[in-house]
Write an enzyme that holds these catalytic residues in place. Structure first.
Site, PDB file in Angstrom:
ATOM      1  N   GLY A   1       0.809  -1.205   0.000  1.00 31.99           N
ATOM      2  CA  GLY A   1       0.000   0.000   0.000  1.00 31.99           C
ATOM      3  C   GLY A   1       0.848   1.263   0.000  1.00 31.99           C
TER       4      GLY A   1
ATOM      5  N   ARG B   1       7.258   1.901   1.030  1.00 32.42           N
ATOM      6  CA  ARG B   1       7.551   0.481   1.245  1.00 32.42           C
ATOM      7  C   ARG B   1       7.881  -0.190  -0.079  1.00 32.42           C
ATOM      8  NH1 ARG B   1       3.171  -2.043   4.712  1.00 32.42           N
ATOM      9  NH2 ARG B   1       4.090  -0.576   6.190  1.00 32.42           N
TER      10      ARG B   1
ATOM     11  N   ARG C   1       1.756  10.969  -9.085  1.00 34.21           N
ATOM     12  CA  ARG C   1       1.114  11.248  -7.793  1.00 34.21           C
ATOM     13  C   ARG C   1       1.889  10.675  -6.611  1.00 34.21           C
ATOM     14  NH1 ARG C   1      -5.377  11.644  -8.290  1.00 34.21           N
ATOM     15  NH2 ARG C   1      -5.491  12.548 -10.385  1.00 34.21           N
TER      16      ARG C   1
ATOM     17  N   ARG D   1      -0.475  -8.860  -3.047  1.00 33.37           N
ATOM     18  CA  ARG D   1      -0.469  -7.764  -2.065  1.00 33.37           C
ATOM     19  C   ARG D   1       0.478  -8.120  -0.941  1.00 33.37           C
ATOM     20  NH1 ARG D   1      -1.623  -4.038   1.389  1.00 33.37           N
ATOM     21  NH2 ARG D   1      -2.725  -4.404   3.342  1.00 33.37           N
TER      22      ARG D   1
ATOM     23  N   SER E   1       0.538  -4.697   5.769  1.00 32.58           N
ATOM     24  CA  SER E   1       0.340  -4.897   7.202  1.00 32.58           C
ATOM     25  C   SER E   1      -1.118  -5.206   7.489  1.00 32.58           C
ATOM     26  CB  SER E   1       0.789  -3.662   7.979  1.00 32.58           C
ATOM     27  OG  SER E   1       0.095  -2.515   7.515  1.00 32.58           O
TER      28      SER E   1
ATOM     29  N   GLU F   1      -7.430  -5.986   7.170  1.00 27.98           N
ATOM     30  CA  GLU F   1      -6.651  -5.067   6.360  1.00 27.98           C
ATOM     31  C   GLU F   1      -7.623  -4.334   5.449  1.00 27.98           C
ATOM     32  OE1 GLU F   1      -5.622  -6.224   2.556  1.00 27.98           O
ATOM     33  OE2 GLU F   1      -7.671  -6.700   3.137  1.00 27.98           O
TER      34      GLU F   1
ATOM     35  N   GLU G   1      -7.422  -4.016   1.568  1.00 28.73           N
ATOM     36  CA  GLU G   1      -7.313  -4.092   0.112  1.00 28.73           C
ATOM     37  C   GLU G   1      -7.607  -5.446  -0.532  1.00 28.73           C
ATOM     38  OE1 GLU G   1      -5.188  -0.640   1.604  1.00 28.73           O
ATOM     39  OE2 GLU G   1      -4.618  -2.725   1.938  1.00 28.73           O
TER      40      GLU G   1
ATOM     41  N   SER H   1       1.049  -6.178  12.196  1.00 32.17           N
ATOM     42  CA  SER H   1       1.764  -5.016  12.744  1.00 32.17           C
ATOM     43  C   SER H   1       1.105  -4.489  14.015  1.00 32.17           C
ATOM     44  CB  SER H   1       1.827  -3.902  11.702  1.00 32.17           C
ATOM     45  OG  SER H   1       0.513  -3.495  11.333  1.00 32.17           O
ATOM     46  N   ASP H   2      -0.137  -4.880  14.248  1.00 31.89           N
ATOM     47  CA  ASP H   2      -0.831  -4.482  15.477  1.00 31.89           C
ATOM     48  C   ASP H   2      -1.909  -5.514  15.768  1.00 31.89           C
ATOM     49  OD1 ASP H   2      -3.563  -3.169  14.325  1.00 31.89           O
ATOM     50  OD2 ASP H   2      -1.876  -2.645  13.042  1.00 31.89           O
TER      51      ASP H   2
ATOM     52  N   ARG I   1       9.111  -2.021  11.795  1.00 32.60           N
ATOM     53  CA  ARG I   1       8.205  -2.561  10.789  1.00 32.60           C
ATOM     54  C   ARG I   1       8.929  -3.060   9.548  1.00 32.60           C
ATOM     55  NH1 ARG I   1       2.185  -0.273  11.122  1.00 32.60           N
ATOM     56  NH2 ARG I   1       2.095  -0.008  13.370  1.00 32.60           N
TER      57      ARG I   1
END
Length: 234
Positions: free
Chosen positions: A20, A24, A43, A87, A90, A179, A181, A203-204, A217
């Site tokens: 995402g 990264r 962008r 994909r 996180s 998540e 996506e 990640s959490d 991370r």
């Protein structure tokens, strides 16, 4: 060029990893690919193409949420001929046995809505991973330090979700993590007969409130990227 991707014909590989976060994407390309070349920065959504073990790979940021991913996945498939889309991202844990830094391989992706929802009307389409990719990822994950889980996930429409009742029911029904996506990615792959998989790092955690510090991370996401690459070319 497409509307949102400035790559030239031939710049995009048939295998695309989709984090995402565009930064990264840059980190993963510089860390895991040989001779990565910047092929998109429209962008600020960075995309790189390079080599992994002699195979061409593109790592293209997708943005946050299903509407954003839908734009990039559609253009990668339609305008650049991408065949395998994985994909890497996180996720928030939703089961006690799913720990921080663990990797989840998403077998299915439930959601309340995706950009494709209008197509199905009253039908509740069940988006799922490509089995060949899923099996290869599971095999690639064996023997790694991180815990690995295979099962259902939830793709939410909103980051700041206040539906505690929904989260409780999803957890009750065995959903491993949340998540934003994968459900749309799996739906688009089914529509266009492409291969798709989501490989996610926890990640959490929704139940414990734990989270990885920002500085930890990237290092923790290494297993996820290596599993995705190995699965793509198994």
């Amino acid at each position: 060029m497409s509307t949102h991707i400035g790559a030239k014909p031939g710049d995009i590989a048939e295998t695309v990893l989709m984090p995402g976060d565009p930064y990264r994407a840059r980190w993963a390309a510089r860390t895991f690919l040989k001779n990565p070349v910047l092929v998109n920065e429209v962008r600020g959504m960075l995309g790189y193409t390079g080599l992994w073990n002699g195979h061409r790979v593109t790592i293209q940021g997708s943005g946050m949420g299903m509407p954003s991913l839908s734009i990039y996945a559609n253009e990668l498939i339609r305008d650049y001929g991408a065949q395998t889309l994985i994909r890497i991202g996180s996720a928030g844990g939703m089961q006690p046995h799913v720990q921080l830094r663990d990797v989840v391989l998403a077998m299915t992706a439930s959601t309340t809505s995706t950009p494709s929802r209008a197509i199905f009307r009253e039908a509740q389409f069940a988006p799922c991973a490509d089995f060949g990719l899923l099996r290869a990822a599971w095999e690639a994950a064996q023997g790694r330090k991180a815990g690995v889980h295979v099962g259902p996930i939830y793709s939410t429409e909103v980051f700041y979700d206040e539906r505690e009742d929904l989260s409780a029911q999803l957890s009750r029904h065995g959903v491993l993590c949340v998540e934003m996506e994968a459900a749309e990615l799996y739906t688009l792959a089914a529509r266009h007969r492409r291969r798709a998989l989501a490989v996610l790092t926890i990640s959490d955690h929704l139940q414990t409130g734990e989270s990885l510090p920002a500085e930890d991370r990237e290092q923790s996401f290494g297993d996820m990227v290596e599993i995705a690459l190995a699965a793509a070319f198994a």
